[in-house]
Design a protein around this motif. Sequence first.
Motif, PDB file in Angstrom:
ATOM      1  N   TYR A 147       0.811  -1.208   0.000  1.00 38.83           N
ATOM      2  CA  TYR A 147       0.000   0.000   0.000  1.00 38.83           C
ATOM      3  C   TYR A 147       0.855   1.273   0.000  1.00 38.83           C
ATOM      4  CZ  TYR A 147      -4.040  -2.955   0.898  1.00 38.83           C
ATOM      5  OH  TYR A 147      -5.018  -3.912   0.791  1.00 38.83           O
ATOM      6  N   GLY A 148       1.871   1.273  -0.852  1.00 41.34           N
ATOM      7  CA  GLY A 148       2.718   2.454  -0.979  1.00 41.34           C
ATOM      8  C   GLY A 148       3.858   2.529   0.010  1.00 41.34           C
ATOM      9  N   HIS A 149       3.933   1.576   0.925  1.00 44.03           N
ATOM     10  CA  HIS A 149       5.032   1.523   1.887  1.00 44.03           C
ATOM     11  C   HIS A 149       6.038   0.458   1.449  1.00 44.03           C
ATOM     12  CE1 HIS A 149       2.614   4.026   4.560  1.00 44.03           C
ATOM     13  NE2 HIS A 149       1.608   3.185   4.361  1.00 44.03           N
ATOM     14  N   ALA A 150       7.307   0.660   1.772  1.00 45.39           N
ATOM     15  CA  ALA A 150       8.355  -0.298   1.425  1.00 45.39           C
ATOM     16  C   ALA A 150       8.852  -0.977   2.693  1.00 45.39           C
ATOM     17  CB  ALA A 150       9.507   0.405   0.720  1.00 45.39           C
ATOM     18  N   ILE A 151       8.801  -2.299   2.702  1.00 46.75           N
ATOM     19  CA  ILE A 151       9.289  -3.093   3.830  1.00 46.75           C
ATOM     20  C   ILE A 151      10.541  -3.814   3.361  1.00 46.75           C
ATOM     21  CG2 ILE A 151       8.762  -4.875   5.519  1.00 46.75           C
ATOM     22  CD1 ILE A 151       5.760  -4.299   4.939  1.00 46.75           C
ATOM     23  N   VAL A 152      11.666  -3.488   3.972  1.00 43.95           N
ATOM     24  CA  VAL A 152      12.961  -4.012   3.561  1.00 43.95           C
ATOM     25  C   VAL A 152      13.503  -4.907   4.670  1.00 43.95           C
ATOM     26  CG1 VAL A 152      15.341  -3.428   2.971  1.00 43.95           C
ATOM     27  CG2 VAL A 152      13.448  -1.996   2.138  1.00 43.95           C
ATOM     28  N   THR A 153      13.793  -6.148   4.334  1.00 45.03           N
ATOM     29  CA  THR A 153      14.472  -7.059   5.250  1.00 45.03           C
ATOM     30  C   THR A 153      15.931  -7.116   4.838  1.00 45.03           C
ATOM     31  OG1 THR A 153      12.463  -8.372   5.500  1.00 45.03           O
ATOM     32  CG2 THR A 153      14.528  -9.378   6.211  1.00 45.03           C
ATOM     33  N   ALA A 154      16.830  -6.965   5.814  1.00 46.71           N
ATOM     34  CA  ALA A 154      18.247  -6.831   5.472  1.00 46.71           C
ATOM     35  C   ALA A 154      19.135  -7.474   6.528  1.00 46.71           C
ATOM     36  CB  ALA A 154      18.610  -5.360   5.328  1.00 46.71           C
ATOM     37  N   HIS A 155      20.303  -7.916   6.074  1.00 51.89           N
ATOM     38  CA  HIS A 155      21.380  -8.302   6.977  1.00 51.89           C
ATOM     39  C   HIS A 155      22.135  -7.033   7.355  1.00 51.89           C
ATOM     40  CE1 HIS A 155      21.583 -12.645   5.163  1.00 51.89           C
ATOM     41  NE2 HIS A 155      20.450 -12.394   5.775  1.00 51.89           N
ATOM     42  N   VAL A 156      22.324  -6.833   8.647  1.00 51.57           N
ATOM     43  CA  VAL A 156      22.975  -5.620   9.143  1.00 51.57           C
ATOM     44  C   VAL A 156      24.260  -6.004   9.861  1.00 51.57           C
ATOM     45  CG1 VAL A 156      22.757  -3.635  10.683  1.00 51.57           C
ATOM     46  CG2 VAL A 156      20.783  -4.404   9.341  1.00 51.57           C
ATOM     47  N   ASP A 157      25.334  -5.314   9.518  1.00 51.54           N
ATOM     48  CA  ASP A 157      26.630  -5.541  10.152  1.00 51.54           C
ATOM     49  C   ASP A 157      27.214  -4.197  10.534  1.00 51.54           C
ATOM     50  OD1 ASP A 157      28.902  -6.784  11.117  1.00 51.54           O
ATOM     51  OD2 ASP A 157      29.218  -7.998   9.323  1.00 51.54           O
ATOM     52  N   GLY A 158      28.338  -4.221  11.263  1.00 47.64           N
ATOM     53  CA  GLY A 158      28.957  -2.974  11.667  1.00 47.64           C
ATOM     54  C   GLY A 158      29.915  -3.168  12.812  1.00 47.64           C
ATOM     55  N   ASP A 159      30.331  -2.055  13.409  1.00 49.03           N
ATOM     56  CA  ASP A 159      31.317  -2.073  14.479  1.00 49.03           C
ATOM     57  C   ASP A 159      30.684  -2.042  15.864  1.00 49.03           C
ATOM     58  OD1 ASP A 159      33.302  -2.105  12.578  1.00 49.03           O
ATOM     59  OD2 ASP A 159      33.636   0.062  12.625  1.00 49.03           O
ATOM     60  N   TYR A 160      29.413  -2.389  15.963  1.00 46.18           N
ATOM     61  CA  TYR A 160      28.731  -2.422  17.255  1.00 46.18           C
ATOM     62  C   TYR A 160      29.153  -3.666  18.045  1.00 46.18           C
ATOM     63  CZ  TYR A 160      25.859  -5.612  14.506  1.00 46.18           C
ATOM     64  OH  TYR A 160      25.443  -6.642  13.704  1.00 46.18           O
ATOM     65  N   ASP A 161      28.803  -3.684  19.335  1.00 49.52           N
ATOM     66  CA  ASP A 161      29.080  -4.838  20.192  1.00 49.52           C
ATOM     67  C   ASP A 161      28.146  -5.981  19.783  1.00 49.52           C
ATOM     68  OD1 ASP A 161      29.588  -6.687  22.139  1.00 49.52           O
ATOM     69  OD2 ASP A 161      29.166  -5.357  23.836  1.00 49.52           O
ATOM     70  N   ALA A 162      28.700  -7.011  19.171  1.00 54.30           N
ATOM     71  CA  ALA A 162      27.894  -8.104  18.628  1.00 54.30           C
ATOM     72  C   ALA A 162      27.750  -9.282  19.586  1.00 54.30           C
ATOM     73  CB  ALA A 162      28.501  -8.582  17.310  1.00 54.30           C
ATOM     74  N   ARG A 163      28.226  -9.142  20.817  1.00 59.64           N
ATOM     75  CA  ARG A 163      28.109 -10.247  21.770  1.00 59.64           C
ATOM     76  C   ARG A 163      26.634 -10.572  22.032  1.00 59.64           C
ATOM     77  NH1 ARG A 163      31.836  -7.957  26.516  1.00 59.64           N
ATOM     78  NH2 ARG A 163      30.676  -6.091  25.854  1.00 59.64           N
ATOM     79  N   GLY A 164      26.303 -11.858  21.872  1.00 62.26           N
ATOM     80  CA  GLY A 164      24.939 -12.302  22.095  1.00 62.26           C
ATOM     81  C   GLY A 164      23.995 -12.049  20.937  1.00 62.26           C
ATOM     82  N   MET A 165      24.494 -11.467  19.851  1.00 59.09           N
ATOM     83  CA  MET A 165      23.668 -11.167  18.689  1.00 59.09           C
ATOM     84  C   MET A 165      23.773 -12.296  17.672  1.00 59.09           C
ATOM     85  SD  MET A 165      22.385  -8.207  19.455  1.00 59.09           S
ATOM     86  CE  MET A 165      21.899  -7.314  17.989  1.00 59.09           C
ATOM     87  N   PRO A 166      22.704 -12.536  16.907  1.00 58.73           N
ATOM     88  CA  PRO A 166      22.769 -13.566  15.867  1.00 58.73           C
ATOM     89  C   PRO A 166      23.654 -13.127  14.711  1.00 58.73           C
ATOM     90  CG  PRO A 166      20.697 -12.366  15.715  1.00 58.73           C
ATOM     91  CD  PRO A 166      21.381 -11.875  16.958  1.00 58.73           C
ATOM     92  N   ASP A 167      24.135 -14.109  13.948  1.00 56.82           N
ATOM     93  CA  ASP A 167      24.932 -13.838  12.762  1.00 56.82           C
ATOM     94  C   ASP A 167      24.362 -14.648  11.600  1.00 56.82           C
ATOM     95  OD1 ASP A 167      26.864 -13.033  10.999  1.00 56.82           O
ATOM     96  OD2 ASP A 167      28.418 -14.386  11.768  1.00 56.82           O
ATOM     97  N   PRO A 168      23.729 -14.007  10.622  1.00 54.57           N
ATOM     98  CA  PRO A 168      23.652 -12.548  10.465  1.00 54.57           C
ATOM     99  C   PRO A 168      22.564 -11.937  11.350  1.00 54.57           C
ATOM    100  CG  PRO A 168      22.480 -13.604   8.677  1.00 54.57           C
ATOM    101  CD  PRO A 168      23.104 -14.710   9.474  1.00 54.57           C
ATOM    102  N   LEU A 169      22.726 -10.655  11.644  1.00 51.56           N
ATOM    103  CA  LEU A 169      21.683  -9.891  12.311  1.00 51.56           C
ATOM    104  C   LEU A 169      20.687  -9.449  11.251  1.00 51.56           C
ATOM    105  CD1 LEU A 169      20.435  -8.373  14.713  1.00 51.56           C
ATOM    106  CD2 LEU A 169      21.993  -6.469  14.199  1.00 51.56           C
ATOM    107  N   VAL A 170      19.433  -9.881  11.388  1.00 54.72           N
ATOM    108  CA  VAL A 170      18.397  -9.580  10.394  1.00 54.72           C
ATOM    109  C   VAL A 170      17.433  -8.552  10.986  1.00 54.72           C
ATOM    110  CG1 VAL A 170      16.567 -10.510   8.930  1.00 54.72           C
ATOM    111  CG2 VAL A 170      18.597 -11.895   9.428  1.00 54.72           C
ATOM    112  N   LEU A 171      17.298  -7.419  10.316  1.00 49.98           N
ATOM    113  CA  LEU A 171      16.379  -6.373  10.752  1.00 49.98           C
ATOM    114  C   LEU A 171      15.384  -6.074   9.644  1.00 49.98           C
ATOM    115  CD1 LEU A 171      18.760  -3.790  12.518  1.00 49.98           C
ATOM    116  CD2 LEU A 171      17.439  -5.648  13.562  1.00 49.98           C
ATOM    117  N   SER A 172      14.214  -5.589  10.045  1.00 54.06           N
ATOM    118  CA  SER A 172      13.186  -5.160   9.099  1.00 54.06           C
ATOM    119  C   SER A 172      13.026  -3.646   9.194  1.00 54.06           C
ATOM    120  CB  SER A 172      11.851  -5.849   9.397  1.00 54.06           C
ATOM    121  OG  SER A 172      11.949  -7.250   9.195  1.00 54.06           O
TER     122      SER A 172
END
Length: 232
Positions: free
Chosen positions: A185-210
């Motif tokens: 309905y005119g909105h875009a929903i993007v699912t993506a793998h997100v990486d970076g220099d953040y503290d990744a302890r306890g985070m899944p790999d890949p980190l998937v965000l919407s």
Amino acid sequence: MRLANLPRPIAIFLHAMQEHDSVGLLATLSPDAVVVDGSKEHRGEAIGEWNDRHFLGANVTAHPINLSTRDGKIVLTVMVGGSSEGIGRTKPLQFDWWFAIADDKISALTIVREKAPGLPAPVTAYIQAVNTFDLDAFLATFADDALVNDQLRDHWGKPAIREWAAREVIGDRLTIYVVKVVEHYGHAIVTAHVDGDYDARGMPDPLVLSFYFSARGDKIVQLIILRNQRDV
């Protein structure tokens, strides 16, 4: 993406490119290496000429945004931008670099232009700005009174969005690799793998965000970012 996560010869190759170190970059290649860029194949001394013309001469920057294995090869997805005298700065483009490695050397590199997902212009600009760590370009994608909700925290208006982005997006050198796009309905929903220099302890790999984008004209007016639970 953390260079430590990359296979050693690829990490050295990328570092040499970022440092404009032609000798160091060529040292990562085996003597019989072949580079295929588009429809052209380069071997031996021709690889050095190709590198100087397309990377050093163009003052290229290359930011890795995803790492995968396909058909027995290592595929590094990169956002490439650059500038050269008389041309000015070029628009960042996304490529897949297909590496073959033998005896801790790169034996083959094939460069393929990655087809951009079908997204509204401001959403495409948002992703490019994130992947090139460009805070000004990032802010330019938003309306002045836009709302960003990141993991249930509101950031209203550009001053608040700037503070959030400088700290948690550009500051953490986040990268976004799009894996799914839904238009609703005119909105875009993007699912993506997100990486970076953040503290990744306890985070899944890949980190998937919407990312739930709402745009009006050429500006994003609302963005909601969630880490959704995976379907069981």
